[in-house]
Design an enzyme around this catalytic site. Structure first.
Site, PDB file in Angstrom:
ATOM      1  N   GLU A  51       0.704  -1.230  -0.080  1.00  0.00           N
ATOM      2  CA  GLU A  51       0.130   0.006   0.125  1.00  0.00           C
ATOM      3  C   GLU A  51       1.238   1.186  -0.043  1.00  0.00           C
ATOM      4  OE1 GLU A  51      -2.659  -0.490   3.168  1.00  0.00           O
ATOM      5  OE2 GLU A  51      -3.624  -2.248   2.291  1.00  0.00           O
ATOM      6  N   ASN A  68       2.173  -5.132  -3.125  1.00  0.00           N
ATOM      7  CA  ASN A  68       0.827  -5.735  -2.872  1.00  0.00           C
ATOM      8  C   ASN A  68      -0.201  -4.249  -2.575  1.00  0.00           C
ATOM      9  OD1 ASN A  68      -1.238  -7.622  -2.276  1.00  0.00           O
ATOM     10  ND2 ASN A  68      -1.365  -6.779  -0.250  1.00  0.00           N
ATOM     11  N   HIS A  70     -10.272  -5.548  -2.699  1.00  0.00           N
ATOM     12  CA  HIS A  70     -11.294  -5.298  -1.848  1.00  0.00           C
ATOM     13  C   HIS A  70     -12.495  -4.585  -2.444  1.00  0.00           C
ATOM     14  CE1 HIS A  70      -9.485  -6.847   1.937  1.00  0.00           C
ATOM     15  NE2 HIS A  70      -8.319  -5.990   1.477  1.00  0.00           N
ATOM     16  N   GLU A 101      -6.496 -10.544  -1.261  1.00  0.00           N
ATOM     17  CA  GLU A 101      -7.240 -10.237  -0.138  1.00  0.00           C
ATOM     18  C   GLU A 101      -8.786 -10.078  -0.710  1.00  0.00           C
ATOM     19  OE1 GLU A 101      -5.752  -6.836   1.981  1.00  0.00           O
ATOM     20  OE2 GLU A 101      -3.710  -7.542   1.696  1.00  0.00           O
ATOM     21  N   ASP A 131     -12.396  -9.501  -1.081  1.00  0.00           N
ATOM     22  CA  ASP A 131     -13.808  -9.608  -0.618  1.00  0.00           C
ATOM     23  C   ASP A 131     -14.720  -8.746  -1.434  1.00  0.00           C
ATOM     24  OD1 ASP A 131     -12.830  -7.441   0.523  1.00  0.00           O
ATOM     25  OD2 ASP A 131     -12.881  -8.176   2.431  1.00  0.00           O
TER      26      ASP A 131
HETATM   27  O1  G3I Z   1      -5.436  -7.702  18.846  1.00  0.00           O
HETATM   28  C1  G3I Z   1      -6.121  -6.496  19.339  1.00  0.00           C
HETATM   29  C2  G3I Z   1      -6.920  -6.971  20.626  1.00  0.00           C
HETATM   30  O2  G3I Z   1      -5.841  -7.352  21.661  1.00  0.00           O
HETATM   31  C3  G3I Z   1      -7.675  -5.652  20.894  1.00  0.00           C
HETATM   32  O3  G3I Z   1      -8.478  -6.063  22.099  1.00  0.00           O
HETATM   33  C4  G3I Z   1      -8.481  -5.143  19.935  1.00  0.00           C
HETATM   34  C5  G3I Z   1      -9.084  -3.752  20.216  1.00  0.00           C
HETATM   35  O4  G3I Z   1      -9.464  -3.209  19.124  1.00  0.00           O
HETATM   36  O5  G3I Z   1      -7.926  -4.952  18.737  1.00  0.00           O
HETATM   37  C6  G3I Z   1      -7.170  -6.062  18.355  1.00  0.00           C
HETATM   38  O6  G3I Z   1      -6.253  -5.799  17.174  1.00  0.00           O
HETATM   39  C7  G3I Z   1      -7.001  -5.600  15.918  1.00  0.00           C
HETATM   40  C8  G3I Z   1      -6.430  -6.840  14.661  1.00  0.00           C
HETATM   41  O7  G3I Z   1      -7.095  -6.343  13.585  1.00  0.00           O
HETATM   42  C9  G3I Z   1      -6.793  -8.053  15.304  1.00  0.00           C
HETATM   43  O8  G3I Z   1      -7.975  -8.394  15.324  1.00  0.00           O
HETATM   44  C10 G3I Z   1      -6.982  -4.104  15.678  1.00  0.00           C
HETATM   45  O9  G3I Z   1      -7.253  -3.333  16.261  1.00  0.00           O
HETATM   46  C11 G3I Z   1      -7.438  -3.970  14.085  1.00  0.00           C
HETATM   47  O10 G3I Z   1      -6.964  -2.612  13.641  1.00  0.00           O
HETATM   48  C12 G3I Z   1      -6.792  -5.312  13.164  1.00  0.00           C
HETATM   49  O11 G3I Z   1      -7.428  -5.054  11.928  1.00  0.00           O
HETATM   50  C13 G3I Z   1      -6.701  -5.596  10.977  1.00  0.00           C
HETATM   51  C14 G3I Z   1      -6.382  -4.349   9.844  1.00  0.00           C
HETATM   52  O12 G3I Z   1      -5.701  -4.935   8.589  1.00  0.00           O
HETATM   53  C15 G3I Z   1      -5.494  -3.212  10.203  1.00  0.00           C
HETATM   54  O13 G3I Z   1      -4.633  -2.725   9.257  1.00  0.00           O
HETATM   55  C16 G3I Z   1      -7.634  -6.441  10.137  1.00  0.00           C
HETATM   56  O14 G3I Z   1      -7.693  -7.457  11.159  1.00  0.00           O
HETATM   57  C17 G3I Z   1      -6.903  -7.057   8.891  1.00  0.00           C
HETATM   58  O15 G3I Z   1      -8.233  -8.149   8.084  1.00  0.00           O
HETATM   59  C18 G3I Z   1      -6.489  -6.001   7.933  1.00  0.00           C
HETATM   60  O16 G3I Z   1      -6.158  -6.235   6.757  1.00  0.00           O
HETATM   61  C19 G3I Z   1      -5.642  -5.527   6.008  1.00  0.00           C
HETATM   62  C20 G3I Z   1      -4.579  -5.898   5.050  1.00  0.00           C
HETATM   63  O17 G3I Z   1      -3.490  -6.334   6.123  1.00  0.00           O
HETATM   64  C21 G3I Z   1      -4.027  -4.956   4.115  1.00  0.00           C
HETATM   65  N1  G3I Z   1      -4.975  -4.459   3.071  1.00  0.00           N
HETATM   66  C22 G3I Z   1      -6.136  -4.207   3.731  1.00  0.00           C
HETATM   67  C23 G3I Z   1      -6.768  -5.385   4.716  1.00  0.00           C
HETATM   68  C24 G3I Z   1      -8.144  -4.827   5.340  1.00  0.00           C
HETATM   69  O18 G3I Z   1      -8.003  -3.470   5.976  1.00  0.00           O
END
Ligand code: G3I
Length: 302
Positions: A127, A169, A206, A235, A237
């Site tokens: 990105e 990516n 996405h 990725e 969806d």
């Molecule tokens: O693990 C913590 C947890 O301890 C805490 O209690 C909770 C409260 O908010 O947060 C948890 O972390 C979260 C993590 O996902 C695991 O669930 C983060 O806040 C959250 O921001 C994070 O989101 C991820 C996101 O990337 C962050 O940028 C998504 O799961 C994930 O699907 C998403 O994936 C990205 C790719 O890496 C890059 N391309 C876009 C894609 C979608 O956004």
């Protein structure tokens, strides 16, 4: 064939999913993931904040849980992601200039050395281009270390694990007419001309109502492949998961010989990063959606 993995394998491709380590204790989740997919991307566990929470102190516990599950179940792994403006640990967010550049290099070496020989493809850089019509790089602390940060990342990665395919990516780069797509294309063309080691381009895909699927995605895949790189859908969806869109995306990959495979960004709608869009192939109860059947039929040739 009766699973996505077996159906994709008929043409030498894989069909993958993002896996969240925290869900590996859910038997419904692991049953579907184990049966349907033969490639795995860690949804968060191999990112910078997860793998190097303190500078120079690597933590591979969660990443290894995903990798070990994949290996035990006979699946290949896409590594995600080594250099990114997002999900940087606090110590990295506060760095700039030469120290940040060095930290990026050390991070790539540290993570790739740990996983050396076990990762089919790495998203080396994620990105790096801005949204909208500028065609510019995204402003970030990494970009401010100098425009060459991306090629430095790729050269570092090649040296660390020569067996891994090295990917760039990004999202909103599926539509051939978009400035972001053209900017990424110009970068890849320049890298190929100058011998910067890049093997593949990942199209996140996405799709939602603001950036919908467009049938020129196939043109985009073809044009990148013609530069001499592999392409992958990394990725996928789709908001609402229309069966036709899923079939079209699958057929776009099948139409391009250098399209390595497709990864969907989660197993069930309830596993998605945007569950309100119900964008995936399985319902929360584990049942198959119409989009699943559309993808399977496309992979089976009709
Ligand atoms: O693990 C913590 C947890 O301890 C805490 O209690 C909770 C409260 O908010 O947060 C948890 O972390 C979260 C993590 O996902 C695991 O669930 C983060 O806040 C959250 O921001 C994070 O989101 C991820 C996101 O990337 C962050 O940028 C998504 O799961 C994930 O699907 C998403 O994936 C990205 C790719 O890496 C890059 N391309 C876009 C894609 C979608 O956004």
């Amino acid at each position: 064939e009766s699973t996505l993995a077996a159906a994709a394998a008929q043409s030498g491709r894989y069909f993958g999913t993002a896996i969240a380590s925290g869900r590996l204790g859910d038997p419904s989740y692991t049953t579907i993931a184990g049966r349907e997919f033969n490639s795995v991307t860690a949804e968060n566990e191999m990112k910078i904040d997860a793998t190097e929470p303190r500078r120079g102190q690597f933590d591979f516990a969660a990443g290894d849980r995903v990798l070990n599950w994949a290996v035990r179940n006979g699946k290949q792994v896409r590594g995600h992601t080594l250099a990114w403006h997002s999900q940087q640990p606090g110590w990295m967010q506060s760095l700039s200039g030469g120290p940040l550049r060095q930290a990026m290099i050390d991070h790539i070496k540290g993570v790739m050395t740990h996983y050396k020989g076990k990762i089919a493809q790495w998203d080396v850089v994620n990105e790096a281009f801005a949204d909208g019509s500028s065609g510019a790089r995204r402003d970030s602390n990494l970009q401010r270390t100098g425009n060459d940060w991306i090629e430095v990342a790729f050269r570092t990665a090649r040296a660390a694990d020569p067996a891994a395919k090295l990917c760039y990516n990004d999202y909103n780069v599926e539509n051939w007419t978009w400035a972001k797509t053209q900017a990424m294309y110009a970068m890849v063309r320049d890298f190929k001309q100058r011998g910067v080691p890049i093997d593949c381009v990942g199209f996140q895909a996405h799709f939602n109502n603001d950036s919908p699927y467009n049938s020129n995605f196939r043109t985009t895949l073809r044009n990148f492949a013609a530069l001499g790189v592999d392409v992958a859908i990394t990725e996928l969806d789709v908001q609402g998961a229309p069966a036709t869109t899923y079939a079209n995306v699958t057929n776009d990959c099948l139409a391009v010989s250098r399209c390595l495979g497709i990864t969907v960004w989660g197993v069930r709608d309830t596993d998605s990063w945007r569950p309100e869009h119900t964008p995936l192939l399985f319902n929360g109860d584990g049942s198959k959606k119409p989009a699943y059947t559309a993808v399977l039929n496309a992979l089976n040739g009709g």
